[in-house]
Design a protein around this motif. Structure first.
Motif, PDB file in Angstrom:
ATOM      1  N   ASP A 125     -19.520 -23.921 -17.340  1.00 51.50           N
ATOM      2  CA  ASP A 125     -18.108 -23.325 -17.744  1.00 51.50           C
ATOM      3  C   ASP A 125     -17.045 -24.355 -18.180  1.00 51.50           C
ATOM      4  O   ASP A 125     -15.942 -24.137 -18.385  1.00 51.50           O
ATOM      5  CB  ASP A 125     -17.318 -22.427 -16.545  1.00 51.50           C
ATOM      6  CG  ASP A 125     -17.958 -21.054 -16.330  1.00 51.50           C
ATOM      7  OD1 ASP A 125     -18.568 -20.423 -17.260  1.00 51.50           O
ATOM      8  OD2 ASP A 125     -17.629 -20.427 -15.139  1.00 51.50           O
ATOM      9  N   ALA A 175     -23.487 -17.149 -17.865  1.00 48.64           N
ATOM     10  CA  ALA A 175     -22.707 -17.828 -18.825  1.00 48.64           C
ATOM     11  C   ALA A 175     -23.424 -18.196 -19.946  1.00 48.64           C
ATOM     12  O   ALA A 175     -22.985 -18.840 -20.811  1.00 48.64           O
ATOM     13  CB  ALA A 175     -22.426 -19.251 -17.926  1.00 48.64           C
ATOM     14  N   HIS A 179     -17.931 -16.842 -22.617  1.00 47.69           N
ATOM     15  CA  HIS A 179     -18.684 -18.157 -22.792  1.00 47.69           C
ATOM     16  C   HIS A 179     -18.969 -18.358 -24.327  1.00 47.69           C
ATOM     17  O   HIS A 179     -20.250 -18.904 -24.416  1.00 47.69           O
ATOM     18  CB  HIS A 179     -19.757 -18.306 -21.897  1.00 47.69           C
ATOM     19  CG  HIS A 179     -19.394 -17.957 -20.421  1.00 47.69           C
ATOM     20  ND1 HIS A 179     -19.424 -16.795 -20.046  1.00 47.69           N
ATOM     21  CD2 HIS A 179     -18.935 -18.702 -19.223  1.00 47.69           C
ATOM     22  CE1 HIS A 179     -18.956 -16.406 -18.882  1.00 47.69           C
ATOM     23  NE2 HIS A 179     -18.901 -17.899 -18.153  1.00 47.69           N
ATOM     24  N   HIS A 185     -21.286 -21.409 -26.248  1.00 56.07           N
ATOM     25  CA  HIS A 185     -22.728 -21.946 -25.994  1.00 56.07           C
ATOM     26  C   HIS A 185     -23.625 -21.586 -27.058  1.00 56.07           C
ATOM     27  O   HIS A 185     -24.885 -21.747 -27.061  1.00 56.07           O
ATOM     28  CB  HIS A 185     -23.150 -21.241 -24.493  1.00 56.07           C
ATOM     29  CG  HIS A 185     -22.660 -22.082 -23.362  1.00 56.07           C
ATOM     30  ND1 HIS A 185     -22.952 -23.329 -23.149  1.00 56.07           N
ATOM     31  CD2 HIS A 185     -22.293 -21.465 -22.494  1.00 56.07           C
ATOM     32  CE1 HIS A 185     -22.543 -23.635 -22.190  1.00 56.07           C
ATOM     33  NE2 HIS A 185     -21.982 -22.848 -21.392  1.00 56.07           N
TER      34      HIS A 185
END
Length: 301
Positions: free
Chosen positions: A273, A195, A127, A130
């Motif tokens: 996601d 995540a 991930h 982010h």
């Protein structure tokens, strides 16, 4: 035109929803796997590229199953952009089936990857987007790939990337400013799955836990882990549980109820996601991170 396998040629002949085969409008055909890298590719490529996005908004990319139209688009593309770090476990077989022989861009190249705990997470935390500083690395990777496929457009791609970098820097500064308004004792995060580690690390939050303690949403949901998470929320005084837009909110609501804390679900879910559909608060990368930050700050402040 790239040479296609018989399977892909047949699919192209039947049409592919404008995704690749049969469409010629002067723009370079590019396939991007996830909603995030597709958004980055549009920003860098501008009107010189026609981007086909494989995983649609709101769809979990971890266990995606490619459709015949995806094979057709990949077979016709000059560039394929992927997130990397094991997120698209389905991609290699799909590329082989499609007969792709263009430029393949791994947008994670150069990003420092967070390490997981179990064997199933040995590739690390995928991930990467982010953290906006990672996003700058990703768009630079994409610029290099587009330029390799279309050297004559290098100056245009570079100018687009530099302009987008400025927006990423502004986003990063704004997130830091907003997070600073949360009392330090309240800067604790509970999510559906793991995540947001890059976001947590970048902005000085504490990750209390997740409903699915894995980078992968297809990991097994454990009753014992849920009980431990409820206890941890109570112990730490965490203020809220955050559901994610691409995952069912029921378990997040149950945990919040048992722990006696607020839950962010529905339209206020975090975009983890996937980007959101067109017109939503998360329909671009920049808007997604702005929405996530506003939601986190409002719940914890």
């Amino acid at each position: 035109m790239l040479a296609l396998t018989p399977l892909v040629a047949a699919l192209v002949g039947c049409g592919s929803d404008g995704a690749g085969g049969g469409v010629s409008d002067g723009r370079m055909p590019v396939v991007a796997t996830t909603s995030q890298v597709a958004d980055f590719t549009r920003a860098v490529g501008g009107d010189l590229v026609r981007v086909t996005q494989i995983v649609r908004p709101g769809v979990d990319p971890h266990d995606y199953e490619p459709a015949p139209a995806d094979l057709a688009a990949i077979g016709d593309a000059k560039v394929l952009v992927q997130n990397g770090v094991g997120l698209e476990s389905w991609l290699d077989d799909t590329i082989d089936a499609a007969g792709f022989d263009g430029v393949r861009v791994d947008a994670s190249k150069g990003v420092t990857i967070r390490v997981g705990q179990g064997d199933e997470e040995k590739a690390g935390d995928p991930h990467i987007w982010h953290n906006p500083l990672n996003a700058k690395i990703m768009v630079a990777d994409i610029e290099r790939g587009l330029t390799a496929a279309e050297p004559a457009a290098a100056a245009r791609f570079h100018a687009n990337r530099v302009a987008y970098d400025a927006r990423l820097d502004a986003l990063d500064a704004d997130i830091r400013r907003q997070i600073a308004t949360i009392p330090p004792a309240n800067r604790e995060l509970v999510t559906n799955h793991d995540a947001f580690g890059y976001y947590v690390d970048r902005y000085g939050l504490t990750f209390v836990g997740s409903i699915i303690p894995s980078f992968d949403t297809s990991a097994e949901l454990s009753g014992s882990n849920i009980r431990k998470l409820v206890a941890r929320i109570r112990q730490t005084g965490t203020k809220a549980v955050f559901s994610e837009s691409s995952l069912p909110p029921r378990t997040a609501r149950t945990i919040a109820d048992e722990a006696g804390v607020h839950v962010e679900a529905g339209e206020s879910s975090l975009f983890g996601d996937s980007l959101g559909p067109t017109g939503s608060d998360g329909d671009t990368y920049l808007r997604m991170e702005e929405h996530n930050t506003h939601t986190i700050v409002a719940a914890l402040r």
